[in-house]
Design a protein around this motif. Structure first.
Motif, short mmCIF file in Angstrom:
data_model
loop_
_atom_site.label_atom_id
_atom_site.label_comp_id
_atom_site.label_asym_id
_atom_site.label_seq_id
_atom_site.Cartn_x
_atom_site.Cartn_y
_atom_site.Cartn_z
N VAL A 49 -73.62 27.07 -32.81
CA VAL A 49 -72.88 25.91 -33.29
C VAL A 49 -72.61 24.95 -32.14
CG1 VAL A 49 -70.73 25.10 -34.35
CG2 VAL A 49 -71.85 27.18 -35.21
N ALA A 50 -72.20 25.50 -30.99
CA ALA A 50 -71.94 24.68 -29.81
C ALA A 50 -73.20 23.91 -29.40
CB ALA A 50 -71.44 25.55 -28.66
N ALA A 51 -74.34 24.58 -29.41
CA ALA A 51 -75.59 23.91 -29.06
C ALA A 51 -75.93 22.82 -30.07
CB ALA A 51 -76.72 24.94 -28.96
N GLU A 52 -75.72 23.11 -31.33
CA GLU A 52 -76.01 22.15 -32.40
C GLU A 52 -75.15 20.90 -32.26
OE1 GLU A 52 -78.29 21.40 -35.90
OE2 GLU A 52 -78.33 23.23 -34.72
N LEU A 53 -73.88 21.07 -31.91
CA LEU A 53 -72.95 19.95 -31.79
C LEU A 53 -72.91 19.36 -30.38
CD1 LEU A 53 -69.93 21.32 -33.86
CD2 LEU A 53 -71.67 19.67 -34.60
N ASN A 54 -73.60 20.01 -29.45
CA ASN A 54 -73.63 19.58 -28.05
C ASN A 54 -72.21 19.56 -27.45
OD1 ASN A 54 -74.96 18.85 -25.70
ND2 ASN A 54 -74.80 16.68 -26.11
N VAL A 55 -71.48 20.64 -27.69
CA VAL A 55 -70.14 20.84 -27.13
C VAL A 55 -70.10 22.23 -26.50
CG1 VAL A 55 -69.04 19.29 -28.79
CG2 VAL A 55 -69.15 21.73 -29.29
N MET A 73 -62.05 25.14 -32.50
CA MET A 73 -62.22 24.54 -33.83
C MET A 73 -62.12 25.61 -34.91
SD MET A 73 -65.28 21.97 -32.66
CE MET A 73 -66.06 21.90 -34.23
N VAL A 74 -62.70 26.77 -34.65
CA VAL A 74 -62.66 27.87 -35.62
C VAL A 74 -61.26 28.45 -35.71
CG1 VAL A 74 -63.47 30.24 -35.97
CG2 VAL A 74 -65.12 28.43 -35.47
N ARG A 75 -60.65 28.73 -34.56
CA ARG A 75 -59.32 29.35 -34.55
C ARG A 75 -58.25 28.44 -35.14
NH1 ARG A 75 -57.39 33.57 -34.69
NH2 ARG A 75 -55.95 33.53 -32.95
N SER A 76 -58.44 27.12 -35.02
CA SER A 76 -57.45 26.18 -35.56
C SER A 76 -57.67 25.93 -37.05
CB SER A 76 -57.54 24.85 -34.81
OG SER A 76 -58.75 24.17 -35.12
N GLY A 77 -58.80 26.40 -37.57
CA GLY A 77 -59.11 26.18 -38.98
C GLY A 77 -59.86 24.89 -39.26
N ALA A 109 -65.03 29.52 -40.73
CA ALA A 109 -65.86 30.59 -40.19
C ALA A 109 -65.36 31.92 -40.75
CB ALA A 109 -65.78 30.60 -38.67
N ILE A 110 -66.16 32.95 -40.54
CA ILE A 110 -65.75 34.29 -40.92
C ILE A 110 -65.79 35.19 -39.69
CG2 ILE A 110 -66.49 34.09 -43.32
CD1 ILE A 110 -69.01 35.70 -42.58
N LYS A 111 -65.00 36.23 -39.73
CA LYS A 111 -64.95 37.22 -38.66
C LYS A 111 -65.52 38.51 -39.23
CE LYS A 111 -61.75 38.45 -35.02
NZ LYS A 111 -60.37 38.43 -34.57
N ILE A 112 -66.56 39.03 -38.60
CA ILE A 112 -67.23 40.21 -39.14
C ILE A 112 -67.39 41.29 -38.09
CG2 ILE A 112 -68.49 38.89 -40.88
CD1 ILE A 112 -70.97 39.13 -39.06
N GLY A 113 -67.67 42.49 -38.57
CA GLY A 113 -67.98 43.60 -37.69
C GLY A 113 -66.75 44.21 -37.03
N GLY A 114 -66.96 45.37 -36.45
CA GLY A 114 -65.89 46.10 -35.79
C GLY A 114 -65.33 45.38 -34.59
N ARG A 115 -66.14 44.56 -33.95
CA ARG A 115 -65.68 43.81 -32.78
C ARG A 115 -65.16 42.43 -33.15
NH1 ARG A 115 -70.59 43.90 -29.02
NH2 ARG A 115 -69.28 42.45 -27.86
N GLY A 116 -65.15 42.11 -34.44
CA GLY A 116 -64.61 40.84 -34.91
C GLY A 116 -65.34 39.63 -34.40
N GLN A 117 -66.65 39.62 -34.57
CA GLN A 117 -67.45 38.50 -34.11
C GLN A 117 -67.42 37.36 -35.14
OE1 GLN A 117 -71.34 39.90 -33.08
NE2 GLN A 117 -70.55 41.53 -31.80
N TRP A 118 -67.29 36.15 -34.64
CA TRP A 118 -67.22 34.97 -35.50
C TRP A 118 -68.61 34.51 -35.90
CZ3 TRP A 118 -62.78 33.35 -37.50
CH2 TRP A 118 -61.59 33.69 -36.85
#
Length: 78
Positions: free
Chosen positions: A11-17, A25-29, A33-42
């Motif tokens: 996403v960062a590469a796509e938006l050039n940020v 941006m994800v954490r603020s809502g 995004a979704i958080k998946i897996g045992g390690r909570g990857q976004w």
């Protein structure tokens, strides 16, 4: 076939940020995004990213309309 879900770094590469900007941006809502897996990857769904981009175009168009550029104003250097 394009992947349905993107890593935050994609996403960062796509938006050039930066990765940290996307994480914020994800954490603020701001960016869904979704958080998946045992390690909570976004993950960000590609369709949600496209919706976000379109909403930013609309937001920017409204801002430009409400804040016309003055005659003496010069565009920022890139």
């Amino acid at each position: 076939m394009e992947a349905r879900f993107l890593l935050l770094s994609d996403v960062a590469a796509e938006l050039n940020v930066s990765d940290s900007q996307v994480y914020h941006m994800v954490r603020s809502g701001e960016l869904p995004a979704i958080k998946i897996g045992g390690r909570g990857q976004w993950r960000v769904e590609r369709a949600k990213l496209e919706e976000y981009i379109q909403s930013k175009y609309a937001e920017t168009a409204a801002w430009v309309r409400d804040n016309p550029m003055g005659e003496r104003e010069t565009p920022p250097a890139e």
